[in-house]
Design a protein around this motif. Sequence first.
Motif, PDB file in Angstrom:
ATOM      1  N   ILE A  92      -6.806 -15.871   7.197  1.00 33.59           N
ATOM      2  CA  ILE A  92      -7.643 -14.711   6.890  1.00 33.59           C
ATOM      3  C   ILE A  92      -6.974 -13.802   5.871  1.00 33.59           C
ATOM      4  O   ILE A  92      -7.589 -13.393   4.873  1.00 33.59           O
ATOM      5  CB  ILE A  92      -7.966 -13.936   8.189  1.00 33.59           C
ATOM      6  CG1 ILE A  92      -8.844 -14.797   9.097  1.00 33.59           C
ATOM      7  CG2 ILE A  92      -8.660 -12.613   7.868  1.00 33.59           C
ATOM      8  CD1 ILE A  92      -9.021 -14.230  10.498  1.00 33.59           C
ATOM      9  N   ILE A  93      -5.701 -13.494   6.086  1.00 39.61           N
ATOM     10  CA  ILE A  93      -5.029 -12.558   5.183  1.00 39.61           C
ATOM     11  C   ILE A  93      -4.834 -13.184   3.801  1.00 39.61           C
ATOM     12  O   ILE A  93      -4.921 -12.497   2.774  1.00 39.61           O
ATOM     13  CB  ILE A  93      -3.686 -12.063   5.775  1.00 39.61           C
ATOM     14  CG1 ILE A  93      -3.228 -10.799   5.040  1.00 39.61           C
ATOM     15  CG2 ILE A  93      -2.632 -13.139   5.733  1.00 39.61           C
ATOM     16  CD1 ILE A  93      -4.151  -9.625   5.197  1.00 39.61           C
ATOM     17  N   ASN A  94      -4.631 -14.495   3.739  1.00 39.50           N
ATOM     18  CA  ASN A  94      -4.504 -15.149   2.444  1.00 39.50           C
ATOM     19  C   ASN A  94      -5.833 -15.192   1.700  1.00 39.50           C
ATOM     20  O   ASN A  94      -5.879 -15.040   0.475  1.00 39.50           O
ATOM     21  CB  ASN A  94      -3.941 -16.566   2.605  1.00 39.50           C
ATOM     22  CG  ASN A  94      -2.425 -16.576   2.674  1.00 39.50           C
ATOM     23  OD1 ASN A  94      -1.747 -16.531   1.655  1.00 39.50           O
ATOM     24  ND2 ASN A  94      -1.899 -16.614   3.883  1.00 39.50           N
ATOM     25  N   ALA A  95      -6.916 -15.369   2.433  1.00 43.15           N
ATOM     26  CA  ALA A  95      -8.241 -15.359   1.802  1.00 43.15           C
ATOM     27  C   ALA A  95      -8.513 -14.012   1.155  1.00 43.15           C
ATOM     28  O   ALA A  95      -8.971 -13.925   0.008  1.00 43.15           O
ATOM     29  CB  ALA A  95      -9.312 -15.678   2.845  1.00 43.15           C
ATOM     30  N   ILE A  96      -8.215 -12.942   1.874  1.00 42.07           N
ATOM     31  CA  ILE A  96      -8.529 -11.596   1.387  1.00 42.07           C
ATOM     32  C   ILE A  96      -7.567 -11.162   0.289  1.00 42.07           C
ATOM     33  O   ILE A  96      -7.985 -10.657  -0.765  1.00 42.07           O
ATOM     34  CB  ILE A  96      -8.515 -10.593   2.555  1.00 42.07           C
ATOM     35  CG1 ILE A  96      -9.675 -10.904   3.512  1.00 42.07           C
ATOM     36  CG2 ILE A  96      -8.599  -9.158   2.051  1.00 42.07           C
ATOM     37  CD1 ILE A  96      -9.634 -10.113   4.811  1.00 42.07           C
ATOM     38  N   SER A  97      -6.279 -11.374   0.507  1.00 39.48           N
ATOM     39  CA  SER A  97      -5.301 -10.891  -0.482  1.00 39.48           C
ATOM     40  C   SER A  97      -5.371 -11.694  -1.772  1.00 39.48           C
ATOM     41  O   SER A  97      -5.251 -11.134  -2.864  1.00 39.48           O
ATOM     42  CB  SER A  97      -3.885 -10.943   0.099  1.00 39.48           C
ATOM     43  OG  SER A  97      -3.514 -12.279   0.410  1.00 39.48           O
ATOM     44  N   TYR A 137      -2.938  -4.156   7.668  1.00 44.13           N
ATOM     45  CA  TYR A 137      -2.124  -2.950   7.517  1.00 44.13           C
ATOM     46  C   TYR A 137      -0.828  -3.267   6.774  1.00 44.13           C
ATOM     47  O   TYR A 137      -0.413  -2.531   5.871  1.00 44.13           O
ATOM     48  CB  TYR A 137      -1.827  -2.356   8.893  1.00 44.13           C
ATOM     49  CG  TYR A 137      -1.040  -1.074   8.846  1.00 44.13           C
ATOM     50  CD1 TYR A 137      -1.676   0.150   8.702  1.00 44.13           C
ATOM     51  CD2 TYR A 137       0.360  -1.078   8.929  1.00 44.13           C
ATOM     52  CE1 TYR A 137      -0.963   1.334   8.649  1.00 44.13           C
ATOM     53  CE2 TYR A 137       1.083   0.098   8.870  1.00 44.13           C
ATOM     54  CZ  TYR A 137       0.421   1.302   8.738  1.00 44.13           C
ATOM     55  OH  TYR A 137       1.140   2.466   8.678  1.00 44.13           O
ATOM     56  N   GLN A 138      -0.178  -4.397   7.139  1.00 41.15           N
ATOM     57  CA  GLN A 138       1.064  -4.780   6.466  1.00 41.15           C
ATOM     58  C   GLN A 138       0.855  -4.996   4.968  1.00 41.15           C
ATOM     59  O   GLN A 138       1.707  -4.647   4.143  1.00 41.15           O
ATOM     60  CB  GLN A 138       1.618  -6.073   7.074  1.00 41.15           C
ATOM     61  CG  GLN A 138       2.233  -5.920   8.458  1.00 41.15           C
ATOM     62  CD  GLN A 138       2.936  -7.200   8.892  1.00 41.15           C
ATOM     63  OE1 GLN A 138       3.693  -7.768   8.123  1.00 41.15           O
ATOM     64  NE2 GLN A 138       2.667  -7.640  10.114  1.00 41.15           N
ATOM     65  N   TYR A 139      -0.284  -5.555   4.622  1.00 37.92           N
ATOM     66  CA  TYR A 139      -0.567  -5.847   3.213  1.00 37.92           C
ATOM     67  C   TYR A 139      -1.126  -4.633   2.476  1.00 37.92           C
ATOM     68  O   TYR A 139      -1.404  -4.703   1.282  1.00 37.92           O
ATOM     69  CB  TYR A 139      -1.568  -7.002   3.109  1.00 37.92           C
ATOM     70  CG  TYR A 139      -0.956  -8.383   3.221  1.00 37.92           C
ATOM     71  CD1 TYR A 139      -0.962  -9.259   2.144  1.00 37.92           C
ATOM     72  CD2 TYR A 139      -0.374  -8.822   4.412  1.00 37.92           C
ATOM     73  CE1 TYR A 139      -0.406 -10.525   2.240  1.00 37.92           C
ATOM     74  CE2 TYR A 139       0.172 -10.084   4.529  1.00 37.92           C
ATOM     75  CZ  TYR A 139       0.159 -10.934   3.442  1.00 37.92           C
ATOM     76  OH  TYR A 139       0.711 -12.189   3.547  1.00 37.92           O
ATOM     77  N   GLY A 140      -1.322  -3.535   3.180  1.00 42.94           N
ATOM     78  CA  GLY A 140      -1.859  -2.336   2.544  1.00 42.94           C
ATOM     79  C   GLY A 140      -3.325  -2.459   2.177  1.00 42.94           C
ATOM     80  O   GLY A 140      -3.779  -1.871   1.186  1.00 42.94           O
ATOM     81  N   ILE A 141      -4.075  -3.235   2.960  1.00 43.73           N
ATOM     82  CA  ILE A 141      -5.494  -3.462   2.684  1.00 43.73           C
ATOM     83  C   ILE A 141      -6.327  -2.649   3.669  1.00 43.73           C
ATOM     84  O   ILE A 141      -6.284  -2.897   4.878  1.00 43.73           O
ATOM     85  CB  ILE A 141      -5.855  -4.957   2.801  1.00 43.73           C
ATOM     86  CG1 ILE A 141      -5.044  -5.778   1.792  1.00 43.73           C
ATOM     87  CG2 ILE A 141      -7.359  -5.167   2.596  1.00 43.73           C
ATOM     88  CD1 ILE A 141      -5.200  -7.278   1.956  1.00 43.73           C
ATOM     89  N   PRO A 142      -7.076  -1.653   3.210  1.00 43.66           N
ATOM     90  CA  PRO A 142      -7.881  -0.835   4.126  1.00 43.66           C
ATOM     91  C   PRO A 142      -9.056  -1.631   4.690  1.00 43.66           C
ATOM     92  O   PRO A 142      -9.567  -2.548   4.038  1.00 43.66           O
ATOM     93  CB  PRO A 142      -8.362   0.321   3.248  1.00 43.66           C
ATOM     94  CG  PRO A 142      -8.349  -0.216   1.863  1.00 43.66           C
ATOM     95  CD  PRO A 142      -7.217  -1.208   1.804  1.00 43.66           C
ATOM     96  N   PHE A 143      -9.487  -1.265   5.889  1.00 41.34           N
ATOM     97  CA  PHE A 143     -10.590  -1.990   6.528  1.00 41.34           C
ATOM     98  C   PHE A 143     -11.355  -1.062   7.463  1.00 41.34           C
ATOM     99  O   PHE A 143     -10.871  -0.006   7.876  1.00 41.34           O
ATOM    100  CB  PHE A 143     -10.066  -3.210   7.296  1.00 41.34           C
ATOM    101  CG  PHE A 143      -9.136  -2.864   8.423  1.00 41.34           C
ATOM    102  CD1 PHE A 143      -9.608  -2.648   9.713  1.00 41.34           C
ATOM    103  CD2 PHE A 143      -7.775  -2.732   8.186  1.00 41.34           C
ATOM    104  CE1 PHE A 143      -8.743  -2.313  10.744  1.00 41.34           C
ATOM    105  CE2 PHE A 143      -6.897  -2.390   9.210  1.00 41.34           C
ATOM    106  CZ  PHE A 143      -7.380  -2.179  10.499  1.00 41.34           C
ATOM    107  N   THR A 144     -12.532  -1.502   7.833  1.00 42.80           N
ATOM    108  CA  THR A 144     -13.421  -0.764   8.734  1.00 42.80           C
ATOM    109  C   THR A 144     -13.476  -1.462  10.078  1.00 42.80           C
ATOM    110  O   THR A 144     -13.622  -2.691  10.149  1.00 42.80           O
ATOM    111  CB  THR A 144     -14.834  -0.685   8.119  1.00 42.80           C
ATOM    112  OG1 THR A 144     -14.783   0.110   6.935  1.00 42.80           O
ATOM    113  CG2 THR A 144     -15.838  -0.096   9.093  1.00 42.80           C
TER     114      THR A 144
END
Length: 473
Positions: A92-97, A137-144
Amino acid sequence: MKNGKICFGVIIGTRAYFNSELAKDVRKQLLKTLTDEGYEYIILPEDATPTGSSSIETREDGLKVSAQFREHRDEIDGIIVSLPNFGFEIGIINAISDANLNVPIMVQACDDENDKVDLDSRRDAFCGKISVCNNLYQYGIPFTDTTLHTYSIYSDLLAKDINKFAAVCRVVNGLRHCRIGQIGTRPLGFNTCRASEKLLQRAGITVVPADLSEIIFAAQNIADDDPKLIEKKKCICNYAAVPENYMEKLNLQAKFGVAVENWIEANEVDAVAIQCWDSLEQNYGCAACVTMSMLGDKLIPAACETDIAGAVSMYALMLASGKSPALLDWNNNFAEDRNKCVCTHCGNFPKSFVQNDLKLGPLGVLGRTLGKVKTFGAVYGKATAGEFTFFRISTDDPKGCIKSYLGKGNITNDPYGMDGCIAVTQVDNLQKLMKYICKNGFEHHVAMCRTDVVDVLDEAINTYLGWDIYVHE
């Protein structure tokens, strides 16, 4: 957007230890809900990953998603992550980042049924959601986040959360790329309408200026038999009652409206701030109010007195609500109740904001000094009772930031004997709000819309835009 609709990139997370059939069911229901609510979506084909449900687990799965998302970068307005089970945060985090779309993200996770927690049925998404959010949060990606930490994919909460998230996406993406028209200069007597174009530009908001003389010249050169002018005069008469003794001014008024709309279309402007005090009346011979009112009803917010920050505030409310906002003054105390305030303007409220009949007439204050003939074009209307959201941004140059305040209240049916556009408002702890406005250097103008979108704007600003915000309670 895709086909004029909000479009979401969809990620279904999974983990090998759990039953992949749960992911297939979640995929099917989530996509059905998106379709039923009128949204488009981008998702991997079901056979793109080993689970057969397009759910992702590994880094390689995530890179398949990111490649697809990058291909549709110009269409995707937000990303929805759904966890049928614990999920595996790496994919998931790799897809988004790796996609790096810089759009809002919502993380939803599914309930366990507590009588079905055997190895074939359990989900553990309650725990898995924490892991996914920790990585964001670790990657500094804001979310809802969603209303509840977890709930059934069949819950009514899913559609409610998606609709709220769609509004957040409209606000964030809209404000990051908007164009605010500035027709004319700030009136001499209104220091309060100053704003920093540079601070707005840092937030993605472009100011598009035009000298008022350009619009006046364009209006004066519109032929009397121009089809747009003929249609505009009909529209004004259908929009508000025009007194017989002012019908001769209708041609002048309509020409100004057509000139403004032509300029807005040519410059791809989303909202506009117009110099309505008092050069237009002196040099052209009418007020700008009915033009601004009718623009608002077309969902092109129009602010008085070249209040650029006011226009941005109105546009944010429009994006959040899909409704026509108005720009008002916090104007008169209501001695019988210190939580009430009379909010007014000379006459710019959109008809859908007033929710009542309108008539046209001369400006009140300026009409006394410039004459009623030169100041014709003000809208008269009293707003009907109902809830509203108020919102205001301001550019704070000494602090180098955009700041804002936000809250809600009710418009009441209290009578008030003043011309122009009137809304008698009631806001809890109004005196506290007024102290905050005064102490923090906010302007006398405030934007309002006729519904409650406090949560939407709070989420958009706090989570994604990073502006200073005070939410009044």
